[in-house]
Design a protein around this motif. Structure first.
Motif, PDB file in Angstrom:
ATOM      1  N   VAL A 253       0.161  -4.928   0.264  1.00  0.00           N
ATOM      2  CA  VAL A 253      -0.173  -5.498  -1.193  1.00  0.00           C
ATOM      3  C   VAL A 253       0.774  -6.808  -1.449  1.00  0.00           C
ATOM      4  N   VAL A 279      -9.063  -7.173   0.417  1.00  0.00           N
ATOM      5  CA  VAL A 279      -9.694  -6.922  -0.849  1.00  0.00           C
ATOM      6  C   VAL A 279      -8.627  -7.738  -2.034  1.00  0.00           C
ATOM      7  N   VAL A 339      -4.246   2.149  -4.971  1.00  0.00           N
ATOM      8  CA  VAL A 339      -3.829   1.692  -3.466  1.00  0.00           C
ATOM      9  C   VAL A 339      -3.761   2.852  -2.753  1.00  0.00           C
ATOM     10  N   VAL A 349      -8.560   0.304  -1.567  1.00  0.00           N
ATOM     11  CA  VAL A 349      -8.210   0.601  -2.928  1.00  0.00           C
ATOM     12  C   VAL A 349      -9.505   1.346  -3.639  1.00  0.00           C
ATOM     13  N   ALA A 372      -9.029  -1.583   3.103  1.00  0.00           N
ATOM     14  CA  ALA A 372      -8.375  -2.824   3.129  1.00  0.00           C
ATOM     15  C   ALA A 372      -7.183  -2.820   4.036  1.00  0.00           C
ATOM     16  N   VAL A 375      -4.174  -6.426   0.603  1.00  0.00           N
ATOM     17  CA  VAL A 375      -4.530  -6.230  -0.963  1.00  0.00           C
ATOM     18  C   VAL A 375      -4.116  -7.451  -1.488  1.00  0.00           C
ATOM     19  N   LYS A 377      -3.100  -9.369  -5.421  1.00  0.00           N
ATOM     20  CA  LYS A 377      -3.255  -9.293  -6.556  1.00  0.00           C
ATOM     21  C   LYS A 377      -3.728 -10.793  -7.333  1.00  0.00           C
TER      22      LYS A 377
END
Length: 451
Positions: A253, A279, A339, A349, A372, A375, A377
């Motif tokens: 992430v 993602v 997640v 996710v 995923a 990921v 953000k």
């Protein structure tokens, strides 16, 4: 990006030749003949709506007329008089929602004049010839500190230097350029253009840039106000928003902003690790930039998920279409709730479908999962007001409050760019902020000298 990668994350998904093709200019430049043909399409409106739509108010009909009459360098001068970063803005500005949207030819049966490409044609020629548009005025003996070497800070520093002031720019990162150097998709500003533009700006003289200087750490606003006649704050936004859901700290992430910066600084994109299934959470330009780049690095599946509808996305319709033509799937009206992971690594996710009720997002009770390996953000950034509160600087909605001329609540401090309240979060708007602040500083210092 973490070194311990999930099995689905690896470098070298595409060959060097494929990567080179994928990260070349998004819009190839016009040649001389193409520029003349496009310039001929302009109606040269007297009350040109395109000029009103440009935050820096470039005289667009004039520079297009200059291209039409083979005065391409003169066209570049017209542009830079209003926007010293006209070369970068020609590449990264959402012209489709600014000047070109306002073009009177923007009709169903026609298309707007390609103002952005014509602007690039002119500024590229000027920079190739290393034509310096500005002449520095006689030294005033005044010294101004500029915090941040991004578009706002550099524009402010340049205009102050033109007026004869001495400027010291304090920049936290190793390179100047701000968003243009660290925050724009690599295919939008290739060939080290951001640094070439910085070098051109600094050619005016009278500007010293000190890197590795972060406000609230190596420097303080209080000290700058003591040491300089004026201070301009243009340090952008310092932190990214978090998802606020379980599993956000799992490996795999990432902050999209940080990853885009890594991509921009990577000497060899074939060695950049990317997941097979990616993602992206967000709906702005940053979300689009990381999603498209993931595909262009070889990701098999890229899904961009946004909490509201397509029309509410900050990314323009053009950018949304760019993502889709690059194979990015866009899912709307969904918010992340968790997640999911296995062995400390992100694997999927979970999202809730939502609807808008009285302006609020409400879950429909239905959920879905998207697998995923990575990921990203991209749900916005926040301003870090480190060292500002102690100085008594007024904030508005978490950013610096400014008035006319980008004056702050302190008489010797100005601000512009993403760090100010009401900012448009656009390179071209940041340039205008810096320019307007510089003119205000110059007037203020002149008035003080005359008193």
């Amino acid at each position: 990006m973490d070194k311990a990668r999930a099995p689905g994350v690896r470098a070298g998904r595409l060959s060097g030749e494929e990567i080179a093709r994928n990260f070349t200019d998004l819009h190839p430049p016009l040649d001389a003949h193409e520029a003349l043909v496009e310039a001929d399409r302009c109606y040269f409106c007297y009350d040109a709506p395109c000029v009103k739509a440009c935050p820096t108010e470039i005289d667009i009909p004039l520079f297009i007329r200059q291209i039409q009459t083979a005065d391409v360098v003169g066209a570049g001068e017209t542009i830079l008089q209003q926007n010293i970063m006209g070369g970068a803005c020609a590449r990264v500005c959402p012209t489709e929602t600014l000047c070109e949207e306002a073009c009177v030819r923007n009709l169903a049966e026609d298309k707007p004049v390609a103002i952005g490409l014509l602007q690039r044609h002119a500024t590229d020629r000027l920079m190739e010839e290393d034509r310096q548009v500005f002449e520095r005025a006689a030294p005033t003996g005044r010294r101004i500190a500029v915090v941040g070497a991004g578009p706002a800070g550099l524009a402010c520093a340049h205009r102050l230097a033109v007026h004869g002031h001495e400027v010291t720019v304090f920049e936290a990162r190793p390179k100047s350029g701000g968003l243009n150097e660290y925050g724009i998709a690599a295919y939008k500003l290739p060939d080290n253009f951001a640094q070439r533009e910085v070098e051109y700006i600094l050619e005016i003289g009278g500007i010293e840039v000190r890197h590795g200087q972060r406000l609230g750490h190596e420097i303080t606003l209080e000290q700058l106000r003591k040491d300089y006649d004026g201070v301009f704050l243009g340090m952008g936004l310092g932190s990214t928003n978090s998802l606020g859901v379980a599993g956000e700290s799992l490996e795999g992430v990432h902050d999209a902003v940080d990853t885009i910066a890594e991509l921009r600084q990577s000497p060899d994109l074939t060695g950049f690790p990317i997941g097979r299934r990616v993602v992206v959470i967000g709906g702005g330009m940053t979300a689009i930039d990381i999603a498209v780049q993931a595909r262009r690095l070889g990701a098999d599946e890229v899904t961009l998920v946004y909490r509201r509808g397509r029309e509410q996305m900050k990314a323009s319709r053009y950018e949304q279409e760019l993502a889709q033509t690059n194979g990015v799937r866009i899912v709307t009206w969904a918010v992340p709730t968790e997640v999911l992971g296995d062995g400390g690594r992100a694997t999927a996710v979970r999202f809730d479908h939502v609807v808008a009720e009285d302006g609020r997002l409400v879950s429909t009770g239905e959920s879905f999962e998207v697998a995923a390996d990575q990921v990203f953000k991209a749900i916005g950034q926040t301003f870090v007001a480190a060292g500002l509160g102690e100085a008594g600087l007024k904030l508005d909605g978490g950013r610096i409050a400014v008035g006319a001329g980008r004056c702050t609540s302190l008489p010797d401090v100005w601000a512009g760019g993403d760090c100010i309240a009401g900012g448009q979060d656009l390179t071209v708007a940041a340039v205008e902020d810096g320019k307007q602040a510089a003119e205000s500083i110059h007037r203020t210092l002149g008035a003080a000298a005359a008193a």
